[in-house]
Design a protein around this motif. Structure first.
Motif, PDB file in Angstrom:
ATOM      1  N   THR A 138      -4.180  -2.675  -0.381  1.00 14.93           N
ATOM      2  CA  THR A 138      -5.413  -1.907  -0.559  1.00 14.93           C
ATOM      3  C   THR A 138      -6.131  -2.505  -1.752  1.00 14.93           C
ATOM      4  OG1 THR A 138      -4.116  -0.401  -1.933  1.00 14.93           O
ATOM      5  CG2 THR A 138      -4.532   0.292   0.312  1.00 14.93           C
ATOM      6  N   SER A 139      -6.619  -3.725  -1.574  1.00  8.87           N
ATOM      7  CA  SER A 139      -7.169  -4.388  -2.754  1.00  8.87           C
ATOM      8  C   SER A 139      -8.526  -5.011  -2.479  1.00  8.87           C
ATOM      9  CB  SER A 139      -6.158  -5.400  -3.266  1.00  8.87           C
ATOM     10  OG  SER A 139      -6.539  -5.878  -4.517  1.00  8.87           O
ATOM     11  N   ASP A 140      -8.756  -6.156  -3.140  1.00  9.44           N
ATOM     12  CA  ASP A 140     -10.068  -6.780  -3.083  1.00  9.44           C
ATOM     13  C   ASP A 140     -10.622  -6.945  -1.674  1.00  9.44           C
ATOM     14  OD1 ASP A 140     -10.589  -7.766  -5.975  1.00  9.44           O
ATOM     15  OD2 ASP A 140      -8.539  -8.330  -5.586  1.00  9.44           O
ATOM     16  N   ASP A 170       4.266   2.791   2.648  1.00  7.80           N
ATOM     17  CA  ASP A 170       3.098   1.979   2.306  1.00  7.80           C
ATOM     18  C   ASP A 170       1.900   2.394   3.139  1.00  7.80           C
ATOM     19  OD1 ASP A 170       4.427   0.556   0.429  1.00  7.80           O
ATOM     20  OD2 ASP A 170       4.606  -1.293   1.588  1.00  7.80           O
ATOM     21  N   ARG A 172       1.246   5.334   4.299  1.00  7.29           N
ATOM     22  CA  ARG A 172       0.703   6.584   3.755  1.00  7.29           C
ATOM     23  C   ARG A 172      -0.359   6.300   2.719  1.00  7.29           C
ATOM     24  NH1 ARG A 172       5.381  11.043   2.725  1.00  7.29           N
ATOM     25  NH2 ARG A 172       3.676  12.311   1.957  1.00  7.29           N
ATOM     26  N   ARG A 173      -0.075   5.286   1.901  1.00 10.03           N
ATOM     27  CA  ARG A 173      -1.042   4.917   0.872  1.00 10.03           C
ATOM     28  C   ARG A 173      -2.315   4.370   1.505  1.00 10.03           C
ATOM     29  NH1 ARG A 173       3.710   4.228  -2.481  1.00 10.03           N
ATOM     30  NH2 ARG A 173       4.477   2.434  -1.372  1.00 10.03           N
ATOM     31  N   THR A 176      -4.526   7.159   2.511  1.00 12.89           N
ATOM     32  CA  THR A 176      -5.284   7.647   1.358  1.00 12.89           C
ATOM     33  C   THR A 176      -6.475   6.728   1.079  1.00 12.89           C
ATOM     34  OG1 THR A 176      -3.191   8.383   0.462  1.00 12.89           O
ATOM     35  CG2 THR A 176      -5.056   8.410  -1.035  1.00 12.89           C
TER      36      THR A 176
ATOM     37  N   CYS B  99       0.032  -2.833  -4.859  1.00 11.95           N
ATOM     38  CA  CYS B  99      -0.541  -2.008  -3.782  1.00 11.95           C
ATOM     39  C   CYS B  99       0.509  -1.473  -2.819  1.00 11.95           C
ATOM     40  CB  CYS B  99      -1.584  -2.802  -3.012  1.00 11.95           C
ATOM     41  SG  CYS B  99      -3.009  -3.205  -4.016  1.00 11.95           S
ATOM     42  N   GLY B 100       1.673  -2.112  -2.754  1.00 16.27           N
ATOM     43  CA  GLY B 100       2.695  -1.634  -1.818  1.00 16.27           C
ATOM     44  C   GLY B 100       4.074  -1.642  -2.441  1.00 16.27           C
ATOM     45  N   PRO B 101       4.284  -0.837  -3.474  1.00 13.00           N
ATOM     46  CA  PRO B 101       5.585  -0.880  -4.150  1.00 13.00           C
ATOM     47  C   PRO B 101       6.686  -0.241  -3.306  1.00 13.00           C
ATOM     48  CG  PRO B 101       4.210   0.847  -5.127  1.00 13.00           C
ATOM     49  CD  PRO B 101       3.396   0.206  -4.043  1.00 13.00           C
ATOM     50  N   SER B 102       7.625  -1.035  -2.802  1.00 13.38           N
ATOM     51  CA  SER B 102       8.712  -0.503  -1.968  1.00 13.38           C
ATOM     52  C   SER B 102      10.000  -0.352  -2.756  1.00 13.38           C
ATOM     53  CB  SER B 102       8.997  -1.439  -0.789  1.00 13.38           C
ATOM     54  OG  SER B 102       7.841  -1.987  -0.266  1.00 13.38           O
ATOM     55  N   ARG B 105      11.859   3.130  -3.458  1.00 12.28           N
ATOM     56  CA  ARG B 105      12.597   3.713  -2.336  1.00 12.28           C
ATOM     57  C   ARG B 105      13.880   2.933  -2.052  1.00 12.28           C
ATOM     58  NH1 ARG B 105      12.521   6.869   2.359  1.00 12.28           N
ATOM     59  NH2 ARG B 105      10.535   7.805   1.909  1.00 12.28           N
ATOM     60  N   ILE B 106      13.760   1.599  -2.020  1.00 13.53           N
ATOM     61  CA  ILE B 106      14.932   0.784  -1.673  1.00 13.53           C
ATOM     62  C   ILE B 106      16.052   0.968  -2.704  1.00 13.53           C
ATOM     63  CG2 ILE B 106      15.731  -1.591  -1.313  1.00 13.53           C
ATOM     64  CD1 ILE B 106      13.023  -2.263  -0.201  1.00 13.53           C
ATOM     65  N   PRO B 142       3.608  10.219  -3.374  1.00 10.87           N
ATOM     66  CA  PRO B 142       3.822   9.066  -2.481  1.00 10.87           C
ATOM     67  C   PRO B 142       2.592   8.702  -1.656  1.00 10.87           C
ATOM     68  CG  PRO B 142       5.079  10.992  -1.758  1.00 10.87           C
ATOM     69  CD  PRO B 142       4.507  11.337  -3.085  1.00 10.87           C
ATOM     70  N   ASP B 143       1.581   9.564  -1.650  1.00  9.61           N
ATOM     71  CA  ASP B 143       0.353   9.243  -0.921  1.00  9.61           C
ATOM     72  C   ASP B 143      -0.629   8.461  -1.765  1.00  9.61           C
ATOM     73  OD1 ASP B 143       0.989  10.506   1.473  1.00  9.61           O
ATOM     74  OD2 ASP B 143       0.457  12.458   0.647  1.00  9.61           O
ATOM     75  N   ASP B 144      -0.377   8.399  -3.072  1.00 16.19           N
ATOM     76  CA  ASP B 144      -1.332   7.762  -3.967  1.00 16.19           C
ATOM     77  C   ASP B 144      -1.546   6.306  -3.604  1.00 16.19           C
ATOM     78  OD1 ASP B 144      -2.121   9.781  -5.528  1.00 16.19           O
ATOM     79  OD2 ASP B 144      -1.225   9.058  -7.394  1.00 16.19           O
ATOM     80  N   ALA B 145      -2.801   5.925  -3.403  1.00 20.22           N
ATOM     81  CA  ALA B 145      -3.091   4.521  -3.145  1.00 20.22           C
ATOM     82  C   ALA B 145      -3.600   3.898  -4.427  1.00 20.22           C
ATOM     83  CB  ALA B 145      -4.136   4.394  -2.056  1.00 20.22           C
ATOM     84  N   VAL B 146      -3.121   2.710  -4.717  1.00 18.16           N
ATOM     85  CA  VAL B 146      -3.639   1.978  -5.859  1.00 18.16           C
ATOM     86  C   VAL B 146      -4.711   1.044  -5.326  1.00 18.16           C
ATOM     87  CG1 VAL B 146      -3.067   0.440  -7.750  1.00 18.16           C
ATOM     88  CG2 VAL B 146      -1.426   2.133  -6.998  1.00 18.16           C
ATOM     89  N   ILE B 147      -5.962   1.463  -5.439  1.00 11.78           N
ATOM     90  CA  ILE B 147      -7.056   0.649  -4.906  1.00 11.78           C
ATOM     91  C   ILE B 147      -7.670  -0.091  -6.078  1.00 11.78           C
ATOM     92  CG2 ILE B 147      -9.095   0.651  -3.440  1.00 11.78           C
ATOM     93  CD1 ILE B 147      -8.300   3.494  -2.586  1.00 11.78           C
ATOM     94  N   TRP B 148      -7.025  -1.158  -6.431  1.00  5.11           N
ATOM     95  CA  TRP B 148      -7.441  -1.902  -7.612  1.00  5.11           C
ATOM     96  C   TRP B 148      -7.864  -3.299  -7.219  1.00  5.11           C
ATOM     97  CZ3 TRP B 148      -3.040  -0.936 -11.689  1.00  5.11           C
ATOM     98  CH2 TRP B 148      -3.111   0.390 -12.115  1.00  5.11           C
ATOM     99  N   ARG B 149      -8.855  -3.783  -7.935  1.00  6.49           N
ATOM    100  CA  ARG B 149      -9.228  -5.180  -7.783  1.00  6.49           C
ATOM    101  C   ARG B 149      -8.376  -6.016  -8.739  1.00  6.49           C
ATOM    102  NH1 ARG B 149     -13.867  -5.896  -4.900  1.00  6.49           N
ATOM    103  NH2 ARG B 149     -15.247  -4.112  -4.727  1.00  6.49           N
ATOM    104  N   LYS B 153      -5.166  -5.229 -11.706  1.00  2.74           N
ATOM    105  CA  LYS B 153      -3.789  -5.515 -11.335  1.00  2.74           C
ATOM    106  C   LYS B 153      -3.150  -6.438 -12.380  1.00  2.74           C
ATOM    107  CE  LYS B 153      -4.663  -6.853  -6.998  1.00  2.74           C
ATOM    108  NZ  LYS B 153      -4.492  -7.175  -5.565  1.00  2.74           N
TER     109      LYS B 153
END
Lengths: 270, 322
Positions: A138-140, A170, A172-173, A176, B99-102, B105-106, B142-149, B153
């Motif tokens: 979910t980036s640039d 992932d 789910r994000r 959002t 943006c997709g930290p797994s 959970r792992i 867990p729904d939070d999206a990190v929408i960063w340029r 980051k």
């Protein structure tokens, strides 16, 4: 936004724009984009694919169009057609690289500029559906695609996940993200859903099972269907063959055809 | 590898280039004055700070792949578990997939939060000798999206390296997102004075994956990052019922084996598909402890051994040079 937008530029004659998204990499976004495009074309639609995965464009190989030169015309870049009928048009960053092993090591701002061009400068002509294949995250790229397409129209996004919790987490994000940027979610597809052993027909859930459907339930989004793991599908993609034509009896074929039908109904109802 | 600010014009020569602030593209750029002053050509002071912080970290290993979903996080997590099974070693796992930290959970750490202490952020501990840091620990749901340029980051990655209280470590494993973009440039840049041992590259057997991985290898060569070797993951599937092997992701172009031969890289091993690996990851458990005698676990262990050997050779080489 809307179909009667006269300033739609190169997207003016494109009826529907669908993003294919996933928070997770390697879940089959490009595969699903390719197969959906082929299925839509078999349903008699004119389809375009815009591949905005700048760092790992896979679609040119999956459609075996090789590395053609991209030409310019008055209207912009001419997309590459998979055959003479011009039913399936493709534009990918892969076409613009000099060496196929070249890494596109670009930071955000440079990618955004290219995506802006991609979205506005391709002479798509008349299309029923334009599918936009995106990189994971979910980036640039995602912000740039949404910002640039919104000037015209975005019908919504198809989200792809595999069944495991690591992947649905992932996605789910990504849901959002869609809500934050105002992109409607057309539905969720669960890919790599079970594997039927070709020797004994025993089904193994290699990446678990049902996670996509459950995610759809929890988040109140439509569920479009499951696509099983199918070595025939993988090899067909490797060779750039038309899986939808070659293996009409496989389970993955049925799944993709159904998803395609549901998607078309959703688009036409909107 | 020039840095281009987000508000720069399209043909920005990069803030650290010779032409910074002087090129024709710089006319009218809000950063022109700053660039022309030469201040931007000096290296980021954080690089030296990070180098100092990393003095207490013996080995730094990056886990990379051009392609997503090939098993980078699964591999990183299990490499960390395997290295930490030697209780005399201190191991840390850093997840820079913003943006997709797994990893949370792992590693069975979902919902954990990071604590601030006098010496920086405290990582989350799985075992006494296994520390984990991920942006997942900084999100509230867990729904939070990190929408960063990109720039944002990069700032986060800088903080992870500079401001986390890692303590003395034998191994720092860095799990990365797919691709060759901001996160990768940043991590390599920030660790440039801290000497990375090398990168482990993960791929699956199909050409569609290998073509992305070849790009990643080019990237490593471009930024002069040593490659420890390549791991072929999802390499064949043995049906638990009839024991026949199926190539779900067929190596139509010879798989990682041929690619490694062509490029002169070591193939560290092949890990078969096993439904129990995915299940362990979902449950936050180590697959290596759950089913230690499975072929996949054995493949993992032999790969980890090769990586350990590489790292100890790396030390002797450094000592003989220095």
């Amino acid at each position: 936004m809307g179909e009667n937008n006269t300033e739609g530029g190169n997207l003016a004659q494109v009826q529907h724009v669908v993003l294919v998204l996933s928070g997770k990499g390697g879940v089959g976004k490009s595969t699903l984009t390719t197969e959906l495009a082929l299925a839509l074309r078999h349903a008699g639609k004119k389809v375009g694919i815009l591949d905005v995965d700048l760092c790992g464009p896979s679609i040119p190989r999956m459609l075996s169009v090789g590395r053609p030169d991209v030409h310019q015309c008055d209207g912009g870049w001419v997309p590459v057609y998979t055959d003479a009928s011009k039913g399936l048009a493709l534009m990918s960053i892969g076409f613009l690289l000099e060496n196929p092993d070249d890494a596109v090591v670009w930071r955000g701002p440079k990618k955004n500029a290219l995506i802006g061009q991609f979205v506005s400068d391709v002479a798509w002509g008349e299309l029923d559906v334009l599918l936009v294949d995106t990189p994971p995250g979910t980036s640039d790229e995602h912000l740039a695609v949404v910002e640039n397409l919104r000037k015209h129209r975005v019908d919504g996004a198809v989200l792809v996940t595999t069944p495991q919790a690591v992947s649905t987490g992932d996605v789910r994000r990504e849901i959002t993200f869609c809500r934050k940027v105002g992109v409607p979610i057309l539905g969720i597809v669960e890919n790599m859903s079970g594997f039927v052993c070709p020797h004994c027909s025993e089904c193994s859930n290699i990446f678990s099972k049902g996670g996509g459907e459950e995610l759809a339930k929890i988040t109140g989004t439509p569920f479009l269907g499951c696509v099983p793991l199918d070595p025939l599908l993988s090899s067909s993609l490797e060779e750039g063959g038309d899986f939808m034509k070659t293996f009409p009896e496989s389970a993955a074929f049925n799944a993709i055809t159904n998803i395609c039908r549901t998607l078309l109904e959703t688009l036409q109802a909107a | 590898m020039s840095d281009v600010p987000s508000n720069a014009p399209e043909h920005c020569p990069g803030t650290s280039s010779e032409k910074a602030g002087k090129g024709s593209a710089c006319q009218g750029c809000p950063n022109q004055k700053l660039c022309a002053s030469g201040a931007t050509k000096a290296p980021d002071p954080a690089i030296a700070e990070i180098a100092e912080k990393m003095l207490t970290v013996k080995h730094k290993i990056l886990v990379l792949s051009g392609k997503g979903g090939v098993g980078k996080s699964t591999f990183s997590a299990h490499l960390a578990h395997a290295l930490a099974s030697d209780t005399t070693k201190e191991v840390a796992l850093l997840d820079v997939d913003i943006c997709g930290p797994s990893i949370p959970r792992i590693m069975g750490l979902e919902g954990e939060q990071v604590h601030q202490s006098g010496s920086g952020w405290s990582p989350v501990y799985v075992e006494e000798n296994l520390a984990v840091m991920s942006i997942g620990f900084l999100l509230s749901s867990p729904d939070d999206a990190v929408i960063w340029r990109g720039p944002k980051k990069n700032g986060m990655i800088k903080q992870f390296l500079r401001d986390v209280d890692w303590g003395d470590l034998d191994y720092l494993i860095v799990d990365t997102p797919p691709g060759t973009s901001d996160e990768h440039l940043s991590i390599v840049q920030y660790l440039s004075s801290a000497s990375i041992d090398g990168a482990v590259i993960i791929t699956t057997p199909q050409e569609v994956s290998l073509q992305d991985v070849r790009k990643e290898i080019r990237f490593c060569q471009k930024v002069k990052l040593p490659i420890i070797g390549v791991v072929e993951n999802m390499s064949g599937f043995v049906c638990p019922n009839c024991k026949n092997t199926s190539q779900i992701f067929p190596p139509t172009t010879g798989g990682a084996e041929r690619m490694c031969k062509e490029l002169g890289l070591p193939l560290l091993g092949k890990v078969p598909l096993d439904p129990r690996i995915g299940r362990s990851c979902d449950e936050g458990k180590s697959f290596l402890n759950e089913v230690p005698d499975s072929p996949a676990a054995q493949a993992y262990n032999s790969i980890v051994q090769s990586i350990q050997d590489f790292c100890s050779n790396h030390i002797t080489e450094e000592q003989s040079v220095g």
